[in-house]
Design a protein around this motif. Structure first.
Motif, short mmCIF file in Angstrom:
data_model
loop_
_atom_site.label_atom_id
_atom_site.label_comp_id
_atom_site.label_asym_id
_atom_site.label_seq_id
_atom_site.Cartn_x
_atom_site.Cartn_y
_atom_site.Cartn_z
N MET A 172 50.50 65.43 41.40
CA MET A 172 49.69 64.23 41.60
C MET A 172 48.44 64.27 40.74
O MET A 172 48.04 63.25 40.15
N GLU A 173 47.83 65.45 40.65
CA GLU A 173 46.61 65.57 39.85
C GLU A 173 46.92 65.40 38.36
O GLU A 173 46.16 64.77 37.62
N LEU A 174 48.06 65.96 37.92
CA LEU A 174 48.44 65.81 36.52
C LEU A 174 48.73 64.35 36.17
O LEU A 174 48.33 63.87 35.11
N VAL A 175 49.44 63.66 37.07
CA VAL A 175 49.75 62.25 36.82
C VAL A 175 48.47 61.43 36.76
O VAL A 175 48.29 60.57 35.89
N ALA A 176 47.55 61.70 37.71
CA ALA A 176 46.28 60.96 37.70
C ALA A 176 45.46 61.26 36.45
O ALA A 176 44.86 60.35 35.85
N GLU B 247 40.54 61.59 23.87
CA GLU B 247 40.88 62.90 23.31
C GLU B 247 42.38 63.01 23.09
O GLU B 247 43.17 62.34 23.76
N PRO B 248 42.80 63.87 22.18
CA PRO B 248 44.24 64.09 21.96
C PRO B 248 44.88 64.72 23.19
O PRO B 248 44.24 65.41 23.97
N MET B 249 46.17 64.49 23.35
CA MET B 249 46.89 65.01 24.52
C MET B 249 46.97 66.53 24.52
O MET B 249 46.95 67.17 25.57
N ALA B 250 47.02 67.15 23.35
CA ALA B 250 47.16 68.61 23.31
C ALA B 250 45.95 69.29 23.90
O ALA B 250 46.05 70.18 24.75
N SER B 251 44.75 68.89 23.46
CA SER B 251 43.54 69.52 23.96
C SER B 251 43.28 69.17 25.41
O SER B 251 42.82 69.99 26.20
N SER B 252 43.59 67.95 25.79
CA SER B 252 43.33 67.54 27.17
C SER B 252 44.24 68.27 28.15
O SER B 252 43.81 68.69 29.22
N SER B 253 45.54 68.44 27.78
CA SER B 253 46.46 69.12 28.69
C SER B 253 46.11 70.59 28.84
O SER B 253 46.19 71.16 29.91
N ASP C 55 46.63 62.30 33.52
CA ASP C 55 47.29 61.73 32.35
C ASP C 55 47.05 60.22 32.27
O ASP C 55 46.84 59.67 31.18
N ARG C 56 47.07 59.56 33.43
CA ARG C 56 46.83 58.12 33.43
C ARG C 56 45.41 57.79 32.99
O ARG C 56 45.18 56.84 32.24
#
Length: 246
Positions: free
Chosen positions: A79-83, A94-100, A85-86
């Motif tokens: 749930m936290e990852l989905v929130a 920010e780019p997805m690589a650094s944010s993830s 990512d949204r």
């Protein structure tokens, strides 16, 4: 977390054959051997009941509680990852690589996840419906009573058979619940097959296939058809026009 949850789940499932064998020993009224007479004199509890309670109430309970906590953590993390990512998609900063990578570093210990572990999961489960086992068992009893009343009528009896009720009862309800529930299921199957050649032949085929498969398997599989044998004995006592087919 997923690998650990899968490992705990496999450990929990591995206890099922031993639990079934112990339960069969208790239900069949096995008595301890002569070599266990001294133990029987010391403890008034049957050793099979003692082993069953130890296995189910201690070992299985601990594994189930551990698995439940792992599942809650996995669901809260998802749930936290989905929130997250949204929110990142909406911001587009920010780019997805650094944010993830930055999110995964401290995700499990964030206050949001802790709140979800403590309240959100339970709250969502309560909102989705009542998970009480007693309520579910009582609902099954009422449904069986209603179906038995419907099965007393010739027209509705044929309709219930055409809906595949005999197969559903045999596969899903014959071996579950209390003794009274299983007796109700047996009585309902007897009503559905009474003076009904098609239903009787269908039931005969289902029972034959299950018993034949058990005879070709191991001893553990053979013990799993005890409820089918009880049903066969009960149906064979029914006096109607289909007794020769049975």
């Amino acid at each position: 977390l997923l690998e650990k949850a899968d490992k705990v789940y496999r450990q929990l499932i591995a206890n099922k054959p031993e639990l079934e064998s112990l339960l069969l020993a208790v239900q069949d009224g096995w008595t301890p051997d002569s070599e266990d007479t001294h133990t029987k004199n010391i403890s008034p509890v049957n050793r099979y009941i003692h082993q069953l309670s130890q296995k189910y109430c201690v070992d299985c309970k601990n594994l189930f509680e551990e698995l439940s906590k792992l599942i809650q953590k996995v669901m809260a993390t998802r749930m936290e990852l989905v929130a997250y990512d949204r929110s990142r998609k909406l911001e587009g900063a920010e780019p997805m690589a650094s944010s993830s990578s930055s999110a995964g570093a401290g995700l499990v210990t964030t206050p949001q996840v802790e709140r979800k572990l403590s309240c959100s999961i339970d709250g969502r489960g309560m909102a989705g419906g009542n998970g009480c086992y007693g309520c579910a068992a009582a609902c099954v009893e009422h449904c069986l009573t209603l179906l038995k009343a419907l099965a007393t009528k010739q027209l509705t009896r044929a309709l219930l058979h055409n809906q595949g009720l005999v197969t559903e009862l045999l596969n899903n309800n014959l071996r579950r619940g209390t003794n009274s529930t299983r007796s109700s299921v047996q009585g309902l199957i007897c009503l559905l097959t009474k003076n009904n050649v098609a239903a009787t032949e269908q039931l005969n085929t289902l029972l034959y296939n299950k018993i034949n498969a058990a005879l070709q398997g191991s001893d553990q599989v053979l013990g799993s058809v005890r409820y089918e044998m009880t049903l066969l004995a009960t149906v064979s006592k029914q006096k109607d026009s289909c007794w020769e087919i049975r």
